[in-house]
Design an enzyme around this catalytic site. Structure first.
Site, PDB file in Angstrom:
ATOM      1  N   TYR A 101     -14.944  28.048  -4.554  1.00  0.00           N
ATOM      2  CA  TYR A 101     -14.274  26.745  -4.510  1.00  0.00           C
ATOM      3  C   TYR A 101     -13.563  26.619  -3.169  1.00  0.00           C
ATOM      4  O   TYR A 101     -12.909  27.561  -2.714  1.00  0.00           O
ATOM      5  CB  TYR A 101     -13.253  26.621  -5.652  1.00  0.00           C
ATOM      6  CG  TYR A 101     -12.411  25.372  -5.514  1.00  0.00           C
ATOM      7  CD1 TYR A 101     -12.809  24.186  -6.114  1.00  0.00           C
ATOM      8  CD2 TYR A 101     -11.260  25.365  -4.723  1.00  0.00           C
ATOM      9  CE1 TYR A 101     -12.083  23.021  -5.951  1.00  0.00           C
ATOM     10  CE2 TYR A 101     -10.523  24.194  -4.548  1.00  0.00           C
ATOM     11  CZ  TYR A 101     -10.936  23.044  -5.158  1.00  0.00           C
ATOM     12  OH  TYR A 101     -10.216  21.886  -4.973  1.00  0.00           O
ATOM     13  N   GLU A 189     -13.309  18.168  -1.018  1.00  0.00           N
ATOM     14  CA  GLU A 189     -13.542  19.342  -1.860  1.00  0.00           C
ATOM     15  C   GLU A 189     -15.018  19.730  -1.884  1.00  0.00           C
ATOM     16  O   GLU A 189     -15.881  18.858  -1.937  1.00  0.00           O
ATOM     17  CB  GLU A 189     -13.078  18.973  -3.273  1.00  0.00           C
ATOM     18  CG  GLU A 189     -13.147  20.077  -4.277  1.00  0.00           C
ATOM     19  CD  GLU A 189     -12.701  19.577  -5.647  1.00  0.00           C
ATOM     20  OE1 GLU A 189     -11.500  19.660  -5.953  1.00  0.00           O
ATOM     21  OE2 GLU A 189     -13.557  19.105  -6.409  1.00  0.00           O
TER      22      GLU A 189
END
Ligand code: GDP
Ligand code: MN
Length: 377
Positions: A101, A189
């Site tokens: 992530y 993101e």
């Protein structure tokens, strides 16, 4: 404003982040054609403005163009969390070793952007954040200095990234930071950023949220808005310059001023009600703006009562009253309405509304209680 995965990845690509060379399709036959051009296995991905598409069955691997077409047919007929899928992204399939992530957002408490990463990326990142937050490594970015090389390295060390990837990881972090900064994003993101079996990093998913208040500086980004995917009231509100956010309750609130609107929502809750929206009609709102606001509130089928809370300062209560009357003629609502008008020209405003079928109130507490009771009746 939310961007789709394919739009976010297009932007990331411009900032040197490695993204798959796929394209977006609106029909199954287009999806097939893209799969033919790409050759080999592909992944067919629903493009909707919510997360968790993978878990909802909106991300499928296909071995052949025919399979890609079939999967696109299925996915294009789906609804994910209530949103119909209108487009799919067809990307070459990746061979994944590890999912990481990586994201940047604004940390309000720290009053600066924060870069976050986790070795446990992928579809369960929310679970990781909830149960093992220590697995998410964070560094704050000084907005004047920008992201420093050592900070990206600290993150790489923090997530135990093998040293051979540090250089590429650093470039991706810098690219993400530049994209975040230059697009006036509030979130940028990549989840997952993957280590491929080919020993390279690649951004398989992308998500960006842009600051609406900065969009005037980015006409090319503003054009990316997908109005099909917005709550209809929000599109309409933007047209009239109203600040509107749809919520889940049943009491429609029409208020002038953001602070007063928040107070109104709090007081509605205090008396056991739930607001259906946040709506700030702004200072000096004209009659047609008020009418638009009322139409927007009434287009929400959950609304069982409307509370008008107008504090006349710059805004004149008589002007607001005229707006309400204009809107009532047009939409003829069948639901109870409670109005509290105070301040400039309040007398005149109340006189205008006297003939309309509305409950009046003197204080906000009184008005809120009446609206809550009306919604329950
Ligand atoms: P999200 O569920 O909406 O976040 O959608 P993602 O784009 O993140 O995809 C969800 C998951 O699908 C990823 O975490 C991967 O595990 C998997 N996935 C996505 N693209 C590929 C791919 O090209 N190959 C493989 N094997 N898996 C993929
Ligand atoms: Mn994802």
């Amino acid at each position: 404003m939310k961007l789709h995965e394919y739009q976010s990845k297009q932007i990331f690509g411009r900032y040197g982040i490695p993204v798959p060379k796929g394209r977006v399709a609106a029909t199954a036959s287009e999806a097939r054609q893209i799969a033919e051009e790409l050759g080999g296995r592909v992944v067919v991905k629903s493009q909707v403005l919510v997360g968790g598409r993978g878990k909802a069955g909106g991300i499928r691997l296909a071995k052949t163009p025919k399979e890609a077409e079939d999967m696109a047919t299925q996915i294009l007929g789906m609804e994910i969390k209530g949103l119909p899928v209108r487009k799919v992204l067809v990307d070459p399939a990746a061979n994944i070793d590890q999912e990481i992530y990586l994201g940047i957002t604004n940390d309000r408490t720290a009053r600066r952007p924060v870069l976050m990463a986790s070795a446990a990326g992928g579809v369960d990142i929310e679970e990781v954040a909830r149960t093992t937050p220590e697995k998410i490594i964070k560094v704050h970015i000084d907005p004047l200095l920008g992201l420093r090389d050592y900070q990206a390295r600290d993150i790489a060390v923090g997530i135990d990234l093998p040293k051979q990837y540090w250089k590429q990881f650093g470039e991706i972090c810098h690219g993400l930071w530049q994209a975040y900064l230059e697009c006036d994003a509030t979130l940028a993101e990549i989840n997952p950023l993957v280590i491929l079996k080919e020993k390279q990093l690649a951004a398989l998913d992308g998500k960006m949220l842009l600051d609406d208040n900065a969009l005037f500086r980015h006409p090319e980004l503003a054009e990316m808005r997908d109005a099909d995917e917005e709550a209809p009231g929000e599109t309409e509100a933007r047209k009239y310059g109203l600040s509107f956010i749809k919520l889940d309750g049943n009491i429609g609130c029409m208020v002038n001023g953001a602070g007063l609107a928040m107070t109104t929502m709090d007081i509605v809750k205090l008396f056991g009600g739930e607001p259906a929206n946040f709506l700030d009609i702004g200072g000096g709102a004209s009659a047609d703006k008020v009418a638009a606001a009322l139409r927007i509130i009434l287009s929400d089928k959950n609304v069982k009562a409307i509370l008008f809370n107008v504090f006349g300062g710059i805004t004149r209560c008589d002007e607001v009253a005229r707006g309400i009357l204009t809107a009532l003629e047009e939409v003829k609502p069948q639901i109870p309405m409670v109005v509290r008008l105070v301040g400039t020209n309040a007398e005149e405003g109340r006189r205008l509304l006297a003939d309309a079928d509305m409950t009046t109130a003197e204080t906000l507490a009184d008005a809120a209680q009446k609206a809550v009771a009306a919604a329950k009746a």
